[in-house]
Enzyme design. Structure first.
Site, PDB file in Angstrom:
ATOM      1  N   GLY A  15       0.764  -1.085   0.025  1.00  0.00           N
ATOM      2  CA  GLY A  15       0.095  -0.051   0.042  1.00  0.00           C
ATOM      3  C   GLY A  15       0.930   1.152  -0.012  1.00  0.00           C
ATOM      4  O   GLY A  15       1.984   1.157   0.629  1.00  0.00           O
TER       5      GLY A  15
ATOM      6  N   GLY B  22       0.843   5.955  -0.402  1.00  0.00           N
ATOM      7  CA  GLY B  22      -0.101   7.096  -0.291  1.00  0.00           C
ATOM      8  C   GLY B  22       0.840   8.261  -0.354  1.00  0.00           C
ATOM      9  O   GLY B  22       2.176   8.097  -0.306  1.00  0.00           O
TER      10      GLY B  22
ATOM     11  N   MET C  52       1.902   9.792   2.201  1.00  0.00           N
ATOM     12  CA  MET C  52       2.773   9.711   3.445  1.00  0.00           C
ATOM     13  C   MET C  52       3.545   8.641   3.467  1.00  0.00           C
ATOM     14  O   MET C  52       4.218   8.335   4.777  1.00  0.00           O
ATOM     15  CB  MET C  52       1.834   9.943   4.620  1.00  0.00           C
ATOM     16  CG  MET C  52       0.844  11.078   4.582  1.00  0.00           C
ATOM     17  SD  MET C  52       1.693  12.555   4.555  1.00  0.00           S
ATOM     18  CE  MET C  52       2.645  12.705   6.012  1.00  0.00           C
ATOM     19  N   GLY C  53       3.798   7.829   2.095  1.00  0.00           N
ATOM     20  CA  GLY C  53       4.913   6.870   2.144  1.00  0.00           C
ATOM     21  C   GLY C  53       3.873   5.413   2.175  1.00  0.00           C
ATOM     22  O   GLY C  53       2.953   5.385   1.571  1.00  0.00           O
TER      23      GLY C  53
ATOM     24  N   VAL D 124       3.425   1.186   2.773  1.00  0.00           N
ATOM     25  CA  VAL D 124       3.221   0.186   3.802  1.00  0.00           C
ATOM     26  C   VAL D 124       3.982  -1.047   3.184  1.00  0.00           C
ATOM     27  O   VAL D 124       3.536  -1.469   1.836  1.00  0.00           O
ATOM     28  CB  VAL D 124       1.775  -0.235   4.221  1.00  0.00           C
ATOM     29  CG1 VAL D 124       1.857  -1.221   5.208  1.00  0.00           C
ATOM     30  CG2 VAL D 124       1.036   1.084   4.737  1.00  0.00           C
TER      31      VAL D 124
ATOM     32  N   LYS E  16       5.491   0.509   8.390  1.00  0.00           N
ATOM     33  CA  LYS E  16       5.408   1.888   7.647  1.00  0.00           C
ATOM     34  C   LYS E  16       6.106   2.887   8.290  1.00  0.00           C
ATOM     35  O   LYS E  16       6.317   3.301   9.564  1.00  0.00           O
ATOM     36  CB  LYS E  16       3.852   2.234   7.667  1.00  0.00           C
ATOM     37  CG  LYS E  16       3.523   3.380   6.971  1.00  0.00           C
ATOM     38  CD  LYS E  16       2.294   3.581   6.524  1.00  0.00           C
ATOM     39  CE  LYS E  16       2.061   4.738   5.545  1.00  0.00           C
ATOM     40  NZ  LYS E  16       0.615   5.020   5.169  1.00  0.00           N
TER      41      LYS E  16
ATOM     42  N   ASP F   9      -7.005   9.512   8.943  1.00  0.00           N
ATOM     43  CA  ASP F   9      -7.517   8.974   7.524  1.00  0.00           C
ATOM     44  C   ASP F   9      -8.519   7.960   7.738  1.00  0.00           C
ATOM     45  O   ASP F   9      -8.291   6.921   7.101  1.00  0.00           O
ATOM     46  CB  ASP F   9      -6.182   8.539   6.705  1.00  0.00           C
ATOM     47  CG  ASP F   9      -6.358   8.480   5.231  1.00  0.00           C
ATOM     48  OD1 ASP F   9      -7.458   9.272   4.843  1.00  0.00           O
ATOM     49  OD2 ASP F   9      -5.812   8.044   4.844  1.00  0.00           O
TER      50      ASP F   9
END
Length: 645
Positions: free
Chosen positions: A36, A38, A40-41, A43, A58, A156
């Site tokens: 995953g 997004g 912000m980084g 996973v 993460k 989120d």
């Protein structure tokens, strides 16, 4: 390959399986594949070389946040956030195993969970129905309350960040952009952090104070709406689109939400000061789950000028026998937010009024009204249920109740007085009195967690009031039935204050240290082995034996697992030697247990317990036996609904 989410120190290693170079964080966590990503980084699915297990990893800091001027502050903040996240122990929040800090990054290592996201579920089924949506929403909310209690904001909350297991357990995941209240509220480009369709309107304001718990609750409201209605309440891919839709149409239509509509309305209040707080939202969701009309959310009455909440209108239609409107003619329920009471406030008022009005009715015993003097000939004959109870009562001149004898404050046998004492004992006497038994007509028989079901099945006891947790497995395997709960206990550990080997301050410490855990044989805590805890083998018969072993300096047992109310008495008796850890993994309810075939007894016990809770006797018992044990503030559970027996 570099560390996900930022440039950090990484060692090259070899992953299990294919012999290809992988990134290894601190020589322990081997990044295998991205699962995953997004703003912000990423996973990562990773392999923990030390404990030989798969985990999720993460980074808490994005590359965009890593400037020379802000790096030190950002690292300090992320370090505190990781520490706070690691302390959250709740069944509806993903477990954080570890935090690791590299040169320019702070990582959280989480439990790798199997299951599908709520987003995947919605893509497949579109509309989940009111009971299912309320059940999942309640679990998300309970997880959020644990997160907020730790002074952390998720930031989120959305279906993609909720995992739904096959057994129905909902777990809040992905804390990649979580933060403390008051932390960074925007990205480097000045864009609010989060997913636009789920972001609260106050986050869009130029002078926004930043995210708060109320912002997470707004996102929960959007998620609830999406589960119940099959669509987003405010569409838009960009922040400005969502903001304009909220401004122009603050009241989305409600077609399928039924009794969920007032809860969603309260959570979607544009002004965060008008928004439902978490405790009220939880109470309303629990009420929805108790509402039988929730099974048929489309049974709406045709809209009128009334501002009653949808579930109140449904109730009136049902009582008056009005014909239900066909689905194709249904109109969305709309409660205005201006010029009068808010929809959710009206709904809550109606719900509370109904509960108060119903409380008088529910407190009445299950028997026919007495006939006026002189009209005995006109008295109604006893009902079949009354006859069955009378037959049961005639065959049981003494009420035999199974209790425990080694649980201070809850149920303890006092050798000098030759009597039992505690909250459970007072509860047992109160139920017996309501059934018509005097104190000398009650016989207490000592039971343990392991033999109480056998004593019931063998008819050695009629009831068991002994911290018996209500579970479906016990109904099936132990072949017992419950009335309750009469107490909601938190799950926790009792540990030594001073230890020669392990320093245990949280449930995570107990698990990671591999310290031996003792629990009573036959308790629900035996399943802790499945969660990675090291359990004593074999388990002992009673909790007192576990505590005795915990106090033994030569023993390998360093923790006793059970309920907070049960362990608090032991900690209270040994304040210099034992301490109670914070409650983790939610609560479980204690029930009064009996044989399933004793229907008449069950009905009477339910009425008795309902009266004990409703009358305030429960609070008196708690104050007398448990208030001084250092537990968190407790309140009586909801009275049982005996009409469903």
């Amino acid at each position: 390959m570099s560390d996900a989410g930022g440039a950090g120190r990484a060692d090259e290693g070899v992953a299990p399986g294919p012999q290809t170079p992988r990134t290894v964080i601190e020589g322990r966590y081997e990044l295998l594949e991205s699962i995953g990503s997004g703003a912000m980084g990423e996973v990562w699915r990773a392999y923990d070389r030390r404990l030989r297990r798969y985990v999720a990893v993460k980074g808490l800091l994005a590359r965009t946040a890593m400037t020379a001027d802000t790096r030190r502050t950002a690292m300090q903040r992320a370090r505190r956030e990781a520490e706070a996240l690691a302390k959250i122990e709740h069944q509806n929040v993903v477990t954080v195993h570890d935090q690791v800090e590299t040169d320019h990054q702070v990582w959280i290592v989480m439990k790798l969970l199997e299951g599908r996201s709520l987003a995947d579920l919605l893509r497949r089924e579109r509309v989940l129905g009111v009971p299912r949506a309320a059940g999942i929403g309640l679990q998300i909310l309970q997880g959020l309350r644990a997160v907020h209690q730790a002074k952390v904001l998720h930031r989120d909350v959305k279906p993609g960040n909720v995992l739904v297991r096959d057994e129905g357990l909902a777990i809040l995941v992905d804390f990649g952009i979580a933060s403390f209240a008051g932390a960074n509220k925007v990205t480097k480009l000045g864009i609010p952090i989060g997913t636009p369709p789920y972001m609260a309107p106050e986050l869009f304001a130029p002078a926004s104070p930043g995210p708060t718990p109320a912002s997470d609750l707004w996102a929960l409201g959007v998620t609830l709406y999406e589960m119940a209605e099959g669509r987003l309440p405010f569409r838009g891919h960009e922040v400005w689109e969502v903001q304009e839709n909220i401004r122009s149409s603050p009241e989305p239509p409600y077609r399928y939400s039924g009794p969920l509509a007032p809860v969603i309305q309260g959570l979607l209040a544009p002004d965060k000061d008008d928004r439902l707080d978490a405790a009220t939202a939880e109470a309303m969701l629990q009420e929805v789950l108790r509402d039988p009309e929730a099974q048929e959310p489309l049974k709406w009455e045709r809209p009128t000028e009334s501002h009653e909440p949808p579930f109140a209108q449904q109730s009136h239609a049902h009582e008056s026998g009005q014909e239900q409107v066909p689905p194709e003619k249904l109109q969305p329920a709309r409660q205005g937010r201006r010029g009068g009471p808010r929809g959710w406030r009206g709904a809550l008022a109606v719900a509370l009024a109904a509960l108060l009005a119903g409380g008088v009715w529910l407190a009445l015993p299950d028997r026919e009204p007495e006939s006026p003097p002189g009209n005995a000939s006109e008295a109604k004959p006893p009902s079949p249920a009354q006859k069955e109870w009378e037959r049961w009562r005639e065959g049981h001149s003494t009420l035999r109740i199974g209790v425990k004898g080694d649980q201070p404050g809850l149920s303890e046998y006092l050798e000098k007085k030759k009597t039992y004492e505690g909250f459970d004992i007072s509860m047992a006497y109160a139920i017996a009195e309501a059934l018509g038994y005097p104190r000398d007509g009650v016989e207490f028989i000592r039971v343990t967690s392991d033999n109480r079901s056998t004593r019931l099945v063998n008819k050695e006891v009629d009831l068991v009031v002994a911290s018996y947790s209500i579970t479906e497995e016990r109904r099936k395997v132990d072949k017992v039935e419950f009335v309750g709960p009469y107490f909601n206990a938190g799950r926790t550990f009792l540990v030594r204050k001073k230890s020669r080997k392990h320093d245990l301050d949280s449930a995570a410490d107990v698990r990671e240290s591999k310290a031996a855990v003792c629990t009573a044989k036959g308790s629900t805590y035996e399943s802790l082995a499945d969660d990675g805890y090291t359990m004593r083998e074999p388990q002992l018969a009673t909790y007192q034996e576990c505590v005795d072993e915990l106090l033994n300096a030569d023993s390998d047992v360093y923790a006793v697992a059970s309920d907070d109310v049960l362990l608090a008495g032991y900690a209270h008796g040994k304040p210099g030697e034992l301490k109670l850890l914070d409650t983790h993994r939610g609560t479980e309810g204690y029930g009064v247990a009996m044989r399933p075939q004793d229907e008449a007894l069950r009905s009477q016990v339910c009425s008795a317990l309902r009266e004990v809770i409703s009358s305030g006797d429960w609070d008196t018992m708690y104050d007398k036996h448990l208030a001084d044990l250092g537990l968190l503030a407790k309140s009586a559970p909801d009275p049982p609904e005996c009409g469903t027996l």
